[in-house]
Design a protein around this motif. Structure first.
Motif, PDB file in Angstrom:
ATOM      1  N   LYS A 150       0.811  -1.214   0.000  1.00 24.82           N
ATOM      2  CA  LYS A 150       0.000   0.000   0.000  1.00 24.82           C
ATOM      3  C   LYS A 150       0.845   1.266   0.000  1.00 24.82           C
ATOM      4  O   LYS A 150       0.312   2.377   0.070  1.00 24.82           O
ATOM      5  CB  LYS A 150      -0.952  -0.012   1.200  1.00 24.82           C
ATOM      6  CG  LYS A 150      -2.003  -1.108   1.125  1.00 24.82           C
ATOM      7  CD  LYS A 150      -2.951  -1.023   2.293  1.00 24.82           C
ATOM      8  CE  LYS A 150      -4.009  -2.130   2.207  1.00 24.82           C
ATOM      9  NZ  LYS A 150      -4.905  -1.971   1.056  1.00 24.82           N
ATOM     10  N   GLY A 151       2.148   1.112  -0.053  1.00 28.63           N
ATOM     11  CA  GLY A 151       3.024   2.272  -0.044  1.00 28.63           C
ATOM     12  C   GLY A 151       3.072   2.976  -1.386  1.00 28.63           C
ATOM     13  O   GLY A 151       2.825   2.376  -2.447  1.00 28.63           O
ATOM     14  N   GLU A 197       6.314 -10.177   3.883  1.00 27.76           N
ATOM     15  CA  GLU A 197       7.491  -9.498   4.415  1.00 27.76           C
ATOM     16  C   GLU A 197       7.655  -8.105   3.806  1.00 27.76           C
ATOM     17  O   GLU A 197       8.169  -7.190   4.467  1.00 27.76           O
ATOM     18  CB  GLU A 197       8.749 -10.341   4.209  1.00 27.76           C
ATOM     19  CG  GLU A 197       9.160 -10.566   2.776  1.00 27.76           C
ATOM     20  CD  GLU A 197      10.320 -11.536   2.637  1.00 27.76           C
ATOM     21  OE1 GLU A 197      10.902 -11.931   3.673  1.00 27.76           O
ATOM     22  OE2 GLU A 197      10.649 -11.917   1.496  1.00 27.76           O
ATOM     23  N   GLN A 198       7.183  -7.939   2.562  1.00 26.30           N
ATOM     24  CA  GLN A 198       7.243  -6.604   1.963  1.00 26.30           C
ATOM     25  C   GLN A 198       6.126  -5.696   2.487  1.00 26.30           C
ATOM     26  O   GLN A 198       6.342  -4.491   2.671  1.00 26.30           O
ATOM     27  CB  GLN A 198       7.187  -6.702   0.439  1.00 26.30           C
ATOM     28  CG  GLN A 198       8.290  -7.548  -0.175  1.00 26.30           C
ATOM     29  CD  GLN A 198       9.694  -7.101   0.215  1.00 26.30           C
ATOM     30  OE1 GLN A 198       9.897  -5.953   0.623  1.00 26.30           O
ATOM     31  NE2 GLN A 198      10.658  -7.995   0.110  1.00 26.30           N
ATOM     32  N   HIS A 199       4.945  -6.259   2.747  1.00 27.68           N
ATOM     33  CA  HIS A 199       3.903  -5.473   3.424  1.00 27.68           C
ATOM     34  C   HIS A 199       4.434  -4.946   4.755  1.00 27.68           C
ATOM     35  O   HIS A 199       4.294  -3.761   5.083  1.00 27.68           O
ATOM     36  CB  HIS A 199       2.662  -6.330   3.686  1.00 27.68           C
ATOM     37  CG  HIS A 199       1.805  -6.577   2.490  1.00 27.68           C
ATOM     38  ND1 HIS A 199       1.446  -5.594   1.605  1.00 27.68           N
ATOM     39  CD2 HIS A 199       1.197  -7.718   2.045  1.00 27.68           C
ATOM     40  CE1 HIS A 199       0.666  -6.103   0.654  1.00 27.68           C
ATOM     41  NE2 HIS A 199       0.511  -7.397   0.908  1.00 27.68           N
ATOM     42  N   ASP A 200       5.040  -5.836   5.539  1.00 22.37           N
ATOM     43  CA  ASP A 200       5.537  -5.446   6.857  1.00 22.37           C
ATOM     44  C   ASP A 200       6.610  -4.362   6.741  1.00 22.37           C
ATOM     45  O   ASP A 200       6.617  -3.385   7.493  1.00 22.37           O
ATOM     46  CB  ASP A 200       6.112  -6.664   7.582  1.00 22.37           C
ATOM     47  CG  ASP A 200       5.046  -7.668   7.987  1.00 22.37           C
ATOM     48  OD1 ASP A 200       3.855  -7.331   7.903  1.00 22.37           O
ATOM     49  OD2 ASP A 200       5.412  -8.782   8.379  1.00 22.37           O
ATOM     50  N   LEU A 201       7.513  -4.540   5.802  1.00 24.46           N
ATOM     51  CA  LEU A 201       8.611  -3.602   5.619  1.00 24.46           C
ATOM     52  C   LEU A 201       8.105  -2.209   5.233  1.00 24.46           C
ATOM     53  O   LEU A 201       8.447  -1.202   5.878  1.00 24.46           O
ATOM     54  CB  LEU A 201       9.555  -4.138   4.540  1.00 24.46           C
ATOM     55  CG  LEU A 201      10.625  -3.190   4.000  1.00 24.46           C
ATOM     56  CD1 LEU A 201      11.601  -2.812   5.090  1.00 24.46           C
ATOM     57  CD2 LEU A 201      11.348  -3.824   2.823  1.00 24.46           C
ATOM     58  N   ILE A 202       7.296  -2.135   4.195  1.00 21.75           N
ATOM     59  CA  ILE A 202       6.854  -0.832   3.692  1.00 21.75           C
ATOM     60  C   ILE A 202       5.915  -0.155   4.681  1.00 21.75           C
ATOM     61  O   ILE A 202       6.000   1.063   4.920  1.00 21.75           O
ATOM     62  CB  ILE A 202       6.198  -0.983   2.314  1.00 21.75           C
ATOM     63  CG1 ILE A 202       7.204  -1.545   1.293  1.00 21.75           C
ATOM     64  CG2 ILE A 202       5.644   0.355   1.836  1.00 21.75           C
ATOM     65  CD1 ILE A 202       8.461  -0.705   1.124  1.00 21.75           C
ATOM     66  N   GLU A 203       5.021  -0.924   5.303  1.00 20.47           N
ATOM     67  CA  GLU A 203       4.113  -0.329   6.276  1.00 20.47           C
ATOM     68  C   GLU A 203       4.883   0.249   7.466  1.00 20.47           C
ATOM     69  O   GLU A 203       4.558   1.334   7.969  1.00 20.47           O
ATOM     70  CB  GLU A 203       3.087  -1.365   6.729  1.00 20.47           C
ATOM     71  CG  GLU A 203       2.081  -1.700   5.627  1.00 20.47           C
ATOM     72  CD  GLU A 203       1.194  -2.883   5.971  1.00 20.47           C
ATOM     73  OE1 GLU A 203       1.271  -3.362   7.123  1.00 20.47           O
ATOM     74  OE2 GLU A 203       0.431  -3.325   5.097  1.00 20.47           O
ATOM     75  N   ALA A 204       5.891  -0.464   7.927  1.00 24.09           N
ATOM     76  CA  ALA A 204       6.681   0.043   9.050  1.00 24.09           C
ATOM     77  C   ALA A 204       7.436   1.314   8.655  1.00 24.09           C
ATOM     78  O   ALA A 204       7.486   2.282   9.415  1.00 24.09           O
ATOM     79  CB  ALA A 204       7.653  -1.033   9.525  1.00 24.09           C
TER      80      ALA A 204
END
Length: 436
Positions: free
Chosen positions: A61-62, A347-354
């Motif tokens: 979503k980034g 893992e990319q959702h987690d990365l970009i959201e953080a």
């Protein structure tokens, strides 16, 4: 988080963003990125996993933008851009020809491009120096596993991990099971005592085989090995590092510690029909890892057409057993019933959201230690001896000395140099020295 800087300031000056405690990889899966700040990223390594990671970043979503790519080969870079430019993702790419960098040192030019995030998806032998460069430049980083191919590389990565913490940099490692709810919830239950004390484990990556890329007349030996990287130990670390690391990582996660020693055996049965002029890696390994409390983890890694194929992990405890991917048996029987997610995507959702929330986590230590668990097993199988963690980490053979200065015209390292008949050195158990 108190005193959190705005997202743009966080992305640009993370070393000044002392924004509370770092998160672990248990970021809430229901959290979604908000805001419109653009995250610029560069891709170093344009093969299948690098292209896949970039596409998965696009799927978050980034507000993300790919602004540069680097690869050893022009064709790989061109194919990645073409693949990633399809459909609606075309608007997420801004990579003119002058930001396509080629060669073994191309990572420097790509990382020098103004960006927030560096994706490193090159063969493991090249990662330590690329990671170090990105940390020195103050970039947030996603780095695929494994993070090195030998003990010297792991030491270098661990040193850079410490620097990344000092600079408050995001560091995500591509051990995607750590981001999958089925593994996370099951292992949390194991840690809470659902199967009692973990006394033994079995971990497997048994498959049919891998790709091979034939040599072309125009290729130098270095170009051939770099392009055919899975078949040379200095670049890939063998199958136990490149693939089986996932299962070894799960086993160490379940146990909550890393092994102190390993003994093992392995060899070549079918690899390229036994032709040592094409490949030097084993096609099967079997390891017995010992933890400090005396408990064991047994490992199988294999590429064997026509054999039993299985990828997974099992644990036995004093009160029950578990499949860490979602099942517990015994008095506390339980089965995961939540949503199964694609770990690479999650893992990319987690990365970009953080990143967009202005929060960071650092997975560098377990990325390096799980990589070294695989290297420990490989060296035990190659040598046929018991190899101890501390001794190998301190004194283990460096497979590619001087790798920072390699070009596609350089001589390949002695560990992979062919003899007069074109045969590559293949480790012989009982003779191979892990400390040469």
């Amino acid at each position: 988080m108190q005193n959190k800087p705005d997202r743009r300031s966080f992305l640009k000056t993370s070393t000044a963003a002392a924004a509370g405690a770092a998160l672990t990889s248990t970021i809430a899966k229901t959290a979604h990125a908000a805001g419109s700040d653009e995250i610029r990223f560069v891709l170093v390594g344009c093969g299948g996993r690098g292209t896949g990671a970039a596409a998965q970043i696009f799927n978050t979503k980034g507000n993300v933008k790919l602004v540069a790519v680097a690869d050893a080969f022009q064709g790989n870079a061109d194919r990645a851009i073409k693949s990633l430019s399809r459909g609606e993702n075309k608007s997420k790419i801004d990579v003119p020809a002058e930001r396509v960098f080629v060669g073994l040192d191309a990572y420097k030019a790509a990382i020098d491009v103004e960006a927030d995030l560096v994706v490193i998806a090159t063969p493991p032998g090249f990662k330590p120096q690329q990671f170090e460069y990105a940390v020195n430049k103050g970039r947030h980083i996603f780095m695929e596993k494994p993070v090195a191919s030998d003990a010297a590389g792991v030491r270098r990565v661990l040193k850079s991990v410490e620097e990344s913490k000092k600079k408050n940099l995001m560091l995500a490692i591509g051990l995607q099971r750590r981001h999958q709810p089925n593994y996370m919830e099951t292992i949390e239950r194991i840690h809470d005592g659902a199967i009692g004390d973990v006394i033994s484990q079995q971990v497997y990556w048994n498959g049919g085989g891998i790709w091979y890329r034939n040599r072309t007349d125009a290729q130098s030996e270095m170009a051939f090995q770099t392009n055919n990287w899975y078949h040379f130990n200095w670049v890939c670390g063998d199958q136990i590092c490149e693939q089986h690391i996932h299962n070894l990582d799960v086993g160490c996660w379940v146990k909550g510690m890393y092994p102190v020693e390993c003994n093992g055996m392995g060899g070549r049965e079918q690899r390229m029909g036994g032709d040592a002029t094409k490949s030097q890696i084993f096609d099967h390994t079997a390891c017995e890892y010992t933890f400090a409390d005396g408990t064991k983890m047994f490992s199988q890694g294999r590429h064997l057409a026509g054999g039993w194929n299985h990828v997974g992990e099992f644990a036995q405890g004093t009160k029950g057993t578990a499949d860490p991917s979602g099942t517990i048996n015994g008095a506390n029987a339980w089965k995961f019933s939540g949503e199964n997610v694609n770990g690479h995507q999650q893992e990319q959702h987690d990365l970009i959201e953080a990143l967009m929330r202005g929060e960071i986590y650092n997975e560098g230590e377990y990325g390096a230690h799980s990589t070294f668990t695989a290297i420990l097993g490989r060296e035990a199988c190659y040598s046929g001896k018991i190899v101890k963690w501390d001794e190998l980490l301190e004194k283990g053979t460096e497979l590619a000395p001087g790798i920072d200065s390699y070009t596609l015209d350089s001589e390949v390292p002695a560990s992979a140099r062919p003899d007069s008949e074109g045969r590559y050195p293949v480790p012989t158990p009982g003779k191979y020295n892990p400390f040469a």
